[in-house]
Design a protein around this motif. Sequence first.
Motif, mmCIF file in Angstrom:
data_model
loop_
_atom_site.group_PDB
_atom_site.id
_atom_site.type_symbol
_atom_site.label_atom_id
_atom_site.label_comp_id
_atom_site.label_asym_id
_atom_site.label_seq_id
_atom_site.Cartn_x
_atom_site.Cartn_y
_atom_site.Cartn_z
ATOM 1 N N ASN A 17 0.861 -1.178 0.000
ATOM 2 C CA ASN A 17 0.000 0.000 0.000
ATOM 3 C C ASN A 17 0.899 1.231 0.000
ATOM 4 O O ASN A 17 1.138 1.854 1.028
ATOM 5 N N ARG A 18 1.411 1.575 -1.166
ATOM 6 C CA ARG A 18 2.419 2.624 -1.267
ATOM 7 C C ARG A 18 1.820 4.009 -1.035
ATOM 8 O O ARG A 18 0.663 4.268 -1.380
ATOM 9 N N PHE A 19 2.637 4.898 -0.486
ATOM 10 C CA PHE A 19 2.285 6.309 -0.444
ATOM 11 C C PHE A 19 2.475 6.898 -1.841
ATOM 12 O O PHE A 19 3.315 6.411 -2.607
ATOM 13 N N PRO A 20 1.741 7.937 -2.194
ATOM 14 C CA PRO A 20 1.845 8.527 -3.540
ATOM 15 C C PRO A 20 3.097 9.408 -3.682
ATOM 16 O O PRO A 20 3.021 10.599 -4.002
ATOM 17 N N VAL A 21 4.236 8.814 -3.432
ATOM 18 C CA VAL A 21 5.509 9.530 -3.484
ATOM 19 C C VAL A 21 6.514 8.663 -4.232
ATOM 20 O O VAL A 21 6.690 7.485 -3.905
ATOM 21 N N GLU A 22 7.179 9.242 -5.231
ATOM 22 C CA GLU A 22 8.225 8.530 -5.965
ATOM 23 C C GLU A 22 9.579 9.119 -5.581
ATOM 24 O O GLU A 22 9.884 10.267 -5.923
ATOM 25 N N ILE A 23 10.376 8.351 -4.864
ATOM 26 C CA ILE A 23 11.699 8.807 -4.460
ATOM 27 C C ILE A 23 12.675 8.585 -5.614
ATOM 28 O O ILE A 23 12.769 7.478 -6.155
ATOM 29 N N VAL A 24 13.396 9.627 -5.980
ATOM 30 C CA VAL A 24 14.271 9.531 -7.151
ATOM 31 C C VAL A 24 15.750 9.715 -6.827
ATOM 32 O O VAL A 24 16.610 9.250 -7.578
ATOM 33 N N THR A 25 16.067 10.389 -5.727
ATOM 34 C CA THR A 25 17.474 10.614 -5.402
ATOM 35 C C THR A 25 17.608 10.964 -3.922
ATOM 36 O O THR A 25 16.608 11.168 -3.234
ATOM 37 N N GLY A 26 18.830 11.027 -3.464
ATOM 38 C CA GLY A 26 19.052 11.392 -2.074
ATOM 39 C C GLY A 26 20.513 11.283 -1.701
ATOM 40 O O GLY A 26 21.356 10.812 -2.480
ATOM 41 N N LYS A 27 20.820 11.747 -0.505
ATOM 42 C CA LYS A 27 22.161 11.652 0.045
ATOM 43 C C LYS A 27 22.047 11.595 1.554
ATOM 44 O O LYS A 27 21.388 12.437 2.170
ATOM 45 N N GLY A 28 22.661 10.588 2.162
ATOM 46 C CA GLY A 28 22.590 10.468 3.603
ATOM 47 C C GLY A 28 21.175 10.208 4.073
ATOM 48 O O GLY A 28 20.526 9.253 3.644
ATOM 49 N N SER A 29 20.663 11.067 4.942
ATOM 50 C CA SER A 29 19.308 10.904 5.494
ATOM 51 C C SER A 29 18.294 11.821 4.839
ATOM 52 O O SER A 29 17.187 11.978 5.341
ATOM 53 N N GLU A 30 18.651 12.413 3.707
ATOM 54 C CA GLU A 30 17.731 13.290 2.995
ATOM 55 C C GLU A 30 17.474 12.733 1.597
ATOM 56 O O GLU A 30 18.411 12.392 0.875
ATOM 57 N N VAL A 31 16.205 12.630 1.234
ATOM 58 C CA VAL A 31 15.816 12.108 -0.075
ATOM 59 C C VAL A 31 14.871 13.095 -0.751
ATOM 60 O O VAL A 31 14.269 13.955 -0.091
ATOM 61 N N TYR A 32 14.738 12.947 -2.068
ATOM 62 C CA TYR A 32 13.918 13.867 -2.849
ATOM 63 C C TYR A 32 12.996 13.071 -3.761
ATOM 64 O O TYR A 32 13.390 12.043 -4.320
ATOM 65 N N ASP A 33 11.762 13.588 -3.909
ATOM 66 C CA ASP A 33 10.815 12.893 -4.777
ATOM 67 C C ASP A 33 10.832 13.486 -6.179
ATOM 68 O O ASP A 33 11.608 14.402 -6.481
ATOM 69 N N SER A 34 9.982 12.938 -7.055
ATOM 70 C CA SER A 34 9.963 13.352 -8.455
ATOM 71 C C SER A 34 9.490 14.776 -8.643
ATOM 72 O O SER A 34 9.673 15.356 -9.723
ATOM 73 N N GLU A 35 8.901 15.367 -7.616
ATOM 74 C CA GLU A 35 8.461 16.770 -7.679
ATOM 75 C C GLU A 35 9.497 17.711 -7.071
ATOM 76 O O GLU A 35 9.268 18.924 -6.987
ATOM 77 N N GLY A 36 10.621 17.168 -6.610
ATOM 78 C CA GLY A 36 11.659 17.992 -6.018
ATOM 79 C C GLY A 36 11.494 18.246 -4.531
ATOM 80 O O GLY A 36 12.257 19.026 -3.941
ATOM 81 N N ASN A 37 10.506 17.620 -3.898
ATOM 82 C CA ASN A 37 10.287 17.809 -2.470
ATOM 83 C C ASN A 37 11.333 17.052 -1.656
ATOM 84 O O ASN A 37 11.675 15.913 -1.970
ATOM 85 N N ARG A 38 11.816 17.681 -0.578
ATOM 86 C CA ARG A 38 12.817 17.086 0.299
ATOM 87 C C ARG A 38 12.139 16.393 1.467
ATOM 88 O O ARG A 38 11.168 16.883 2.038
ATOM 89 N N TYR A 39 12.691 15.227 1.847
ATOM 90 C CA TYR A 39 12.208 14.484 3.006
ATOM 91 C C TYR A 39 13.398 14.029 3.844
ATOM 92 O O TYR A 39 14.458 13.692 3.307
ATOM 93 N N ILE A 40 13.207 13.991 5.152
ATOM 94 C CA ILE A 40 14.166 13.338 6.035
ATOM 95 C C ILE A 40 13.723 11.894 6.192
ATOM 96 O O ILE A 40 12.589 11.622 6.599
ATOM 97 N N ASP A 41 14.614 10.977 5.876
ATOM 98 C CA ASP A 41 14.285 9.549 5.895
ATOM 99 C C ASP A 41 14.526 8.989 7.285
ATOM 100 O O ASP A 41 15.661 8.755 7.692
ATOM 101 N N MET A 42 13.438 8.740 8.006
ATOM 102 C CA MET A 42 13.532 8.173 9.358
ATOM 103 C C MET A 42 13.175 6.686 9.367
ATOM 104 O O MET A 42 12.903 6.110 10.413
ATOM 105 N N GLY A 43 13.182 6.067 8.190
ATOM 106 C CA GLY A 43 12.882 4.643 8.084
ATOM 107 C C GLY A 43 14.022 3.812 7.539
ATOM 108 O O GLY A 43 14.065 2.598 7.731
ATOM 109 N N SER A 44 14.929 4.453 6.809
ATOM 110 C CA SER A 44 16.110 3.809 6.203
ATOM 111 C C SER A 44 15.773 2.481 5.521
ATOM 112 O O SER A 44 16.451 1.477 5.704
ATOM 113 N N GLY A 45 14.697 2.511 4.723
ATOM 114 C CA GLY A 45 14.327 1.296 3.994
ATOM 115 C C GLY A 45 13.954 0.152 4.915
ATOM 116 O O GLY A 45 14.212 -1.011 4.616
ATOM 117 N N ILE A 46 13.320 0.483 6.051
ATOM 118 C CA ILE A 46 13.012 -0.447 7.147
ATOM 119 C C ILE A 46 14.297 -1.051 7.696
ATOM 120 O O ILE A 46 14.495 -2.261 7.744
#
Length: 393
Positions: A17-46
């Motif tokens: 049940n995916r969230f409507p977010v496509e992650i396309v790039t990132g560095k360290g604990s910060e990732v970016y979606d296809s719209e250019g929005n920044r997220y802090i990744d607090m899950g680290s791919g589980i």
Amino acid sequence: MNNIQAKDKQYVANTYNRFPVEIVTGKGSEVYDSEGNRYIDMGSGIGVTAFGIADDEWIAAVTAQLGRVQHMSNLYYTEPCARLAEMLCTRTGMSKVFFCNSGAEANECAIKVARKYAAEHKGADHYTIVTLENSFHGRTLTTLAATGQDHYHELFQPLTPGFVHAPANDFEGWRAVVESVKAAGVLLECVQGEGGVLTLEREFVEKVAAYAKEHDIVLMIDEVQTGNGRTGSLYAYMQYGIQPDVVSTAKGIGGGLPLGATLLSEKVQDVLGFGDHGSTFGGNPVACAGAISVIERLDDAFLQDVRRKSDFIRETLEGREGIRSVSGMGLMVGIETVAPAGDVVKACMARGVLCLTAKHKVRLLPALNIPDAVLTEAIDTVKAVCAELASHC
């Protein structure tokens, strides 16, 4: 809906049940979606990307190995496989390692070892594996049977026989279950991750370990999520003063590539002989090269810093508005919130922080090396969201 999301819905099995977010790039604990929005990744791919996204040391190790040989069957030797096995045995006091691809496979290997050992030393009727209620050990039919949560069992009967589930943190109740069967082994998670980030009590684990040793029952510790620095020690069992017969692990060890490992003590190191078990991709040189770059950085100073960050999270969140309790160990954190956990996760995502759930709790599994400033930003967001949503409950 963008093109990638549409293709995914059309062609990928409906198991997420995916969230409507496509992650396309990132560095360290910060990732970016296809719209250019920044997220802090607090899950680290589980709990997988132990050193974050696109970690330079991990990339260098993996890339160098890709330029040598990307795969070789286990009919031949490769250096990364042998080196990683040596590192794991040296750090844990275990004797041998079986490599596979995932946590479920690592647990399958552990179960086979326990059953073969018991058959050889006690008789073929000693095959039952005792796990805990509320546990989670994987999604194969056998590891589902090991999992102590009924709702995972409902759609896939009949499961593999030979598993019983005992209460956690209740030694007398646990012993009653063990003594009702002919047990080959016991399998524990020191922190029940998928079960709600619940930590086992030290006294309970010590008594289980002592009982298993006294009765020659194979003691297996599932370190799939808790292992490889996640809880502030190399493996969580090390904080309990016990020495298991078997340790299974996966997730963070590969740093982002599929890799599982089953560590075998001297007692069971020779239980599996030629042809008893195997894995086409187990010990893959590229995955092992990445894992070496992870394990070699998990020294005492680094693990102490994981514990420091854990203390910061607890101190920031415990007793705050909208938060009932904080559980877990190290950077494996469960937050019982006043508002529904799913609502908290969605609100955090809207503010640029990606969190997980575990049953009725919000779950945090940040990269172990998350910078303090980024961690503070994320935890402040979680705290604010919990308080705001609670005011509407």
